[in-house]
Design a protein around this motif. Structure first.
Motif, short mmCIF file in Angstrom:
data_model
loop_
_atom_site.label_atom_id
_atom_site.label_comp_id
_atom_site.label_asym_id
_atom_site.label_seq_id
_atom_site.Cartn_x
_atom_site.Cartn_y
_atom_site.Cartn_z
N VAL A 212 10.84 125.62 -82.56
CA VAL A 212 9.38 124.84 -80.98
C VAL A 212 8.92 125.62 -80.76
O VAL A 212 7.88 125.25 -80.31
N GLN A 213 9.19 126.77 -80.35
CA GLN A 213 7.72 127.52 -79.33
C GLN A 213 7.21 128.47 -80.68
O GLN A 213 6.14 128.39 -80.07
N LEU A 214 7.90 128.25 -81.67
CA LEU A 214 7.15 129.01 -82.99
C LEU A 214 6.62 130.35 -82.51
O LEU A 214 5.45 131.08 -82.71
N ASP A 215 7.10 131.04 -82.06
CA ASP A 215 7.13 132.25 -81.20
C ASP A 215 7.15 133.32 -83.40
O ASP A 215 8.36 133.90 -83.57
N ALA A 216 6.40 133.96 -82.49
CA ALA A 216 5.89 134.99 -84.16
C ALA A 216 7.37 135.80 -83.54
O ALA A 216 7.76 136.26 -84.80
N ALA A 217 7.54 136.29 -82.23
CA ALA A 217 8.60 137.58 -82.98
C ALA A 217 10.04 137.03 -83.96
O ALA A 217 10.79 137.51 -84.53
N SER A 218 10.02 135.86 -83.46
CA SER A 218 11.84 135.32 -84.12
C SER A 218 11.03 134.88 -85.35
O SER A 218 12.29 135.12 -86.02
#
Length: 416
Positions: A212-218
């Protein structure tokens, strides 16, 4: 010329006699409810509208994921001939709102007290800049696993609750000479499996950060790589004829005992119901492995487009009210396998799968486990969703490594 004079004379006589047909207000509705349970649901809405003196012009476009319908809608809007309403979901409602082509239907919402009967997670999606522009029809749970208990019995397998149990069951089904996982090799179906795997492997908080947040690290994390490893293993249990298969044909494989399990949203239940099957007896509805404390939602809605003429605008409000009526929400969701979007609909006729869905939605909305489906247009904008879907489809149809897929996912998340 003689024919023209005769025609004009007949028309003049008809007008004088008062026998010309009166053209009732009409609504044209673009949707992609074309499979069994879905098609019956659309027919019910048509029936309700016609009972209110509004004629229904059906604009059905086949394709379970809705891609074909969206292509048709764009063409119509660009041509300046938008339909009265179209089946649109999530962020796409906001995108169409930005184009200035959606109609304000606050009059219907005020009359029906929508703010009071809709959960905030639902009403917020139906509004553009604080005004209602769409009417919600239902809430689908996407993270279901559909299982044929007879196939499990033949294979000596048990219903899975996590991925270790899932693969143990799949091995036994495969050994029994049956297909373990019924699947249709279409990008949206691949994405449907993927999001349930991410949720099952990483949990709701990881899903929110990554999908949903498109966090690069995740997106590039060991957890995401593990999710792709799990997806790669699932691929080995899908039959060689899966490419291009429609979702309802995959569901039919489970219904007919040719396959044991299918990852699919609860619209699949409409197919079991249409085939006369009973939940708990002929089929099992289980949360996808590892996702029993989460709920990925997909909300079907009809977004209303600007229409000209007082009669057409009135017919549009009639359509919005019909969609939100307890009568329609009950019959639609009983047919389609989903649950009503609004409060105040009797639970009496709903089966055990629907009741579990209602209860789980309520529980996860309090626990933080209620998350939007990326595969079904609820989580992120269409450009990013399309780019991510392409990565998943490539992974499903090649020997791409999990590490390469995770890196490609992070790159796709930046699509504009």
């Amino acid at each position: 010329m003689k024919l023209k004079h005769i025609t004009n004379a007949i028309m003049a006589i008809s007008i004088c006699a008062g026998v010309l047909p009166v053209h009732a207000a009409e609504v044209e509705v673009l949707h992609y409810w074309t499979a069994g349970g879905e098609a019956r649901s659309a027919a019910e809405l048509k029936k309700i509208m016609e009972s209110k003196g509004v004629s229904w012009k059906d604009f059905a476009v086949a394709g379970g994921g809705g891609e074909n319908a969206m292509t048709a809608l764009k063409a119509r809007v660009m041509a300046g001939s938008a339909p009265t309403a179209a089946q649109i979901k999530g962020p796409s409602i906001q995108e169409w709102g930005n184009e200035g082509v959606l109609a304000n239907i606050d009059a219907a919402a005020n009359e029906g007290k929508w703010d009071a009967v809709l959960p905030k997670v639902v009403s917020g999606i139906m509004k553009y800049k604080g005004h209602y522009v769409a009417a919600p029809i239902n809430v689908h749970r996407v993270n279901w696993l559909w299982v044929n208990p007879d196939v499990l019995k033949k294979a000596g397998a048990t219903a899975p609750t996590n991925f270790d149990e899932f693969f143990a069951a799949a091995d036994k089904i495969k050994k029994a000479g049956l297909i373990a996982v019924a699947h249709g090799g279409q990008p949206w179906q691949d994405a449907t499996v993927f999001e349930s795997v991410v949720l099952g492997v990483g949990g709701a908080e990881f899903y929110k950060k990554a999908i949903v947040q498109l966090d690069a690290a995740s997106l590039t994390s060991p957890t995401m790589i593990k999710a792709f490893d799990t997806l790669a293993k699932i691929k080995t249990y899908i039959d060689k004829d899966a490419a291009g298969r429609d979702w309802n044909l995959a569901t039919a494989m489970v219904i007919n005992g040719k396959a044991g399990m299918q990852f699919m949203g609860d619209w699949a239940k409409g197919e079991f119901t249409a085939a006369g099957k009973q939940p708990g007896k002929d089929f099992l509805c289980l949360a996808a492995p590892g996702t029993d404390k989460a709920f990925t939602f997909n909300i079907d809605s009809l977004a209303m487009f600007n229409v000209k003429g007082a009669d057409q605008q009135k017919a549009q409000l009639t359509l919005a009210n019909a969609v939100m009526s307890p009568e329609f929400q009950e019959v639609f969701n009983l047919n389609k396998g989903s649950i009503p979007a609004r409060a105040g609909v009797s639970r009496a006729k709903f089966d055990s799968c629907a009741l579990k869905s209602m209860d789980d939605m309520d529980a996860t909305s309090k626990s933080g486990g209620l998350v939007p489906s990326f595969a079904h247009g609820m989580a992120i904008d269409s450009a990013k969703a399309g780019a991510i879907q392409d990565v998943i489809a490539k992974f499903m149809n090649s020997n791409m490594t999990s590490q390469a897929a995770a890196q490609a996912l992070a790159k796709a998340a930046k699509a504009k």
